[in-house]
Design a protein around this motif. Structure first.
Motif, short mmCIF file in Angstrom:
data_model
loop_
_atom_site.label_atom_id
_atom_site.label_comp_id
_atom_site.label_asym_id
_atom_site.label_seq_id
_atom_site.Cartn_x
_atom_site.Cartn_y
_atom_site.Cartn_z
N HIS A 5 -3.26 -1.75 -3.08
CA HIS A 5 -2.13 -2.54 -2.61
C HIS A 5 -1.99 -2.48 -1.10
CE1 HIS A 5 -0.70 -3.56 -6.59
NE2 HIS A 5 -0.98 -2.33 -6.95
N GLU A 6 -2.48 -1.42 -0.52
CA GLU A 6 -2.45 -1.28 0.94
C GLU A 6 -3.80 -0.75 1.42
OE1 GLU A 6 0.02 1.09 -0.42
OE2 GLU A 6 1.65 -0.35 -0.51
N SER A 8 -5.25 1.83 4.14
CA SER A 8 -4.74 2.91 4.98
C SER A 8 -5.81 3.36 5.96
CB SER A 8 -4.29 4.09 4.13
OG SER A 8 -5.38 4.66 3.46
N TYR A 13 -0.42 2.23 7.19
CA TYR A 13 -0.72 1.35 6.07
C TYR A 13 -0.68 -0.11 6.53
CZ TYR A 13 -0.07 5.38 3.09
OH TYR A 13 -0.20 6.60 2.51
N SER A 15 -1.33 -4.32 5.36
CA SER A 15 -1.31 -5.25 4.25
C SER A 15 -2.74 -5.71 3.93
CB SER A 15 -0.46 -6.47 4.63
OG SER A 15 -0.56 -7.46 3.65
#
Length: 69
Positions: A5-6, A8, A13, A15
């Motif tokens: 979802h992210e 890193s 973090y 998008s």
């Protein structure tokens, strides 16, 4: 396979749309270079709008078919 979802990098973090945006800009640059080399770009009235249009098209295609987040 589940997609993250992210993204890193260290403790920051990002998008996932950031990676899709970077890929779409790279593909757009390649497309513009091909259009310039084949001299098709001289028929385009508004090059900056065409760049944004190609970038948007690639963004939708990459997000929809390849990197589904």
């Amino acid at each position: 396979m589940s997609a993250p979802h992210e993204l890193s990098i260290g403790d920051v973090y990002f998008s996932p749309i950031l990676s899709v945006l970077v890929l779409s800009v790279i593909f757009t640059w390649i497309t513009v270079m091909i259009l310039n080399r084949t001299r098709i770009a001289r028929f385009i009235a508004y090059p900056s709008l065409t760049f944004i249009a190609f970038c948007t098209i690639y963004l939708v295609i990459i997000d929809r078919f390849f990197l589904q987040f």
